[in-house]
Design an enzyme around this catalytic site. Sequence first.
Site, PDB file in Angstrom:
ATOM      1  N   GLU A 133       0.857  -1.193   0.000  1.00 45.45           N
ATOM      2  CA  GLU A 133       0.000   0.000   0.000  1.00 45.45           C
ATOM      3  C   GLU A 133       0.890   1.239   0.000  1.00 45.45           C
ATOM      4  O   GLU A 133       1.836   1.331   0.789  1.00 45.45           O
ATOM      5  CB  GLU A 133      -0.903  -0.006   1.234  1.00 45.45           C
ATOM      6  CG  GLU A 133      -1.732   1.251   1.402  1.00 45.45           C
ATOM      7  CD  GLU A 133      -2.549   1.244   2.696  1.00 45.45           C
ATOM      8  OE1 GLU A 133      -2.867   2.335   3.203  1.00 45.45           O
ATOM      9  OE2 GLU A 133      -2.858   0.149   3.222  1.00 45.45           O
ATOM     10  N   GLU A 138      -2.803  11.720   2.636  1.00 46.21           N
ATOM     11  CA  GLU A 138      -3.537  11.218   3.796  1.00 46.21           C
ATOM     12  C   GLU A 138      -3.325  12.143   4.989  1.00 46.21           C
ATOM     13  O   GLU A 138      -2.239  12.669   5.197  1.00 46.21           O
ATOM     14  CB  GLU A 138      -3.089   9.799   4.155  1.00 46.21           C
ATOM     15  CG  GLU A 138      -3.959   9.153   5.211  1.00 46.21           C
ATOM     16  CD  GLU A 138      -3.562   7.717   5.515  1.00 46.21           C
ATOM     17  OE1 GLU A 138      -4.445   6.938   5.910  1.00 46.21           O
ATOM     18  OE2 GLU A 138      -2.368   7.387   5.366  1.00 46.21           O
TER      19      GLU A 138
END
Length: 316
Positions: A133, A138
Site C-alpha cells: 500500500e 492522507e
Amino acid sequence: MKSFVSILLPVLAASPALAWKYSLADTYEGNNFFSNFQFFTGADPTHGRVNYLSSGDAQGKGLATVSGGNFMIRADHTTKLSASGPGRNSVRITSNQHYDTHVSIYNVVHMPQGCGTWPAIWENGDNWPAGGEIDIVEGVNDQGSNLVTLHTSPGCSMPSSRDMSGSHTGLNCDTAANGNSGCGVSLSDANSYGPSFNSNGGGWYAMERTPQFVKVWFWSRNSKSVPNEVMNGAGSINSDNWGTPDAYFPNTQCNIDSHFGPASIIINIDLCGDWAGSGGAYGASGCPSTCVDFVNNNPNAFSNAFFEFSWIKVYQ
C-alpha cells in the site's frame, strides 16, 4: 512504454540515482471516472462513521458529480444521523486498471477538510498487505501537513537518512509492527494538506514507483518550481527533471518488487474510524465532542468534505 535513461552506476545507499522516461498510458478526467472506477459499497475496513454508496446512489444524491469538467466526490452535508443508524453517506472509488512500474500524477483542486475527516489518495495491491500500500495523500482532522506512507508485509524498512525534503515518522513498513503506522514521511510544505492546500487552489501530487524506489513529489498551485510537463499533463515525462522528492523510499532495506504487486488507485473520504476518530488523534485536534457524535449531529460541518480533480494521469 517506459525507457531507462540512466547510466548504470553503483547505487549509493538511499540516493535516488535512477530515473526513467515515461509515456502517457491513461487519463482520468470528467465523466470517464464513472466508467473507469468502481464504487466500493462494503463496510468500511477502517471502521469509519461512513456509508459508502454505489455509483448510481452517489450520483443521485449529488455526491459524485462533474462540474466544469472536474470530477468531484463528497460526503453528505445535509443529513443529521441517528446514533443507531448507518454512517454519513460518502464515496470510495477504485480504478479498474492496476499498475506496477509507473508514475501517477494527481491534479487536485480541493481535498476534504474539517473535524472528523480522513481523506486519502492511495495505491493498493491485491491480497493486502502482501500486495503493498502506498498512501500518497492522507491526513486527519485538518492536522499538519500531508503524510506519505508505505504499508507492507514483513521484511521492509527504510533508512533514517534519505535524500528527500520531508521528515520520516517511522522506519518499519510492516503492517504487523507499531500498530500498522507504517513507514511514513511528513511533508515539509504546510500547503500540502487540508485548509491550506485548499486556500492555495490545490496542487499536483506525483508518485513514481520502480523496482528501485518509490518517490512522491508535491507542488502547490502557486509553486514556481512545478515542472511544465507535470502542470500540463504532457504526453511524456522524465522524473529526473523534478528535483528532490518530498518523500523517498529506496529498496536498500526493502525489496520493492516482492512487497508491491500491481496496484489500483483508490480515493476515499472516511470519517472518524481507526485514525481520525481515535482518542489520540481526535482528542488532540481541538475538535469538539467525540468524533462520532460530531459526525452524527453536524452535517453542515462537512460542506467542504469533498475531493475535486482536474485530472489524474498515469505514465508507464
